[in-house]
Design a protein around this motif. Structure first.
Motif, PDB file in Angstrom:
ATOM      1  N   LEU A  43       0.739  -1.119   0.026  1.00  0.00           N
ATOM      2  CA  LEU A  43      -0.038  -0.024   0.096  1.00  0.00           C
ATOM      3  C   LEU A  43       1.002   1.123  -0.028  1.00  0.00           C
ATOM      4  O   LEU A  43       0.465   2.378  -0.709  1.00  0.00           O
ATOM      5  N   TRP A  84      -8.223  -1.912   1.064  1.00  0.00           N
ATOM      6  CA  TRP A  84      -8.519  -0.656   0.535  1.00  0.00           C
ATOM      7  C   TRP A  84      -8.465   0.466   1.708  1.00  0.00           C
ATOM      8  O   TRP A  84      -8.199   1.651   1.404  1.00  0.00           O
ATOM      9  N   SER A 128      -5.341   1.877   2.742  1.00  0.00           N
ATOM     10  CA  SER A 128      -4.543   2.522   1.507  1.00  0.00           C
ATOM     11  C   SER A 128      -4.420   4.123   1.670  1.00  0.00           C
ATOM     12  O   SER A 128      -5.348   4.515   2.574  1.00  0.00           O
ATOM     13  N   VAL A 142      -8.087   7.516   1.245  1.00  0.00           N
ATOM     14  CA  VAL A 142      -7.974   6.180   0.687  1.00  0.00           C
ATOM     15  C   VAL A 142      -8.069   6.552  -0.772  1.00  0.00           C
ATOM     16  O   VAL A 142      -8.785   7.365  -1.329  1.00  0.00           O
TER      17      VAL A 142
END
Length: 121
Positions: free
Chosen positions: A10, A78, A81, A92
């Motif tokens: 990430l 996610w 992220s 994100v």
């Protein structure tokens, strides 16, 4: 799933996006990406991200391809992220089809890439 691998992946994506970010140009500006894409390839996975213009004169989205080269599932969270703009976290990463309420509530579904499989978006 090794948490360090997920975090490292990430962070890598965030750094790549930061390198391709910028302010929207005027209509007569020409945007190019050098290199045309960024790629990481190691024994666990390969990841490639490339800025795309689509119908815009500027880069408006990214194409991400992730290949799991390990023998276990690779899980992408996610919600953990980060999108970097000018070196600073802006939130994100969000992709087409993700419900804005899921982003707001940090409930974006995980994506799992099986061993030997590829994932693109």
């Amino acid at each position: 799933m090794n948490g360090r691998r997920t975090i490292g992946f990430l962070l890598l994506i965030g750094l790549v996006l930061w390198g391709c970010s910028g302010v929207h140009p005027t209509s007569n500006a020409v945007w190019i990406a050098q290199p045309e894409f960024s790629e990481v390839d190691n024994r666990l996975y390969s990841a490639r991200i490339a800025p795309q213009k689509g119908e815009s004169p500027y880069f408006s989205f990214f194409l991400l391809t992730l290949t799991n080269k390990s023998s276990v599932d690779l899980v992408v969270d996610w919600n953990a992220s980060q999108y970097l703009f000018n070196g600073k976290p802006q939130g994100v990463m969000v992709f087409e089809g993700i419900d804005p309420e899921a982003v707001k509530n940090a409930m974006v579904p995980l994506d799992t890439v099986a061993p030997g499989a590829s994932f693109s978006l």
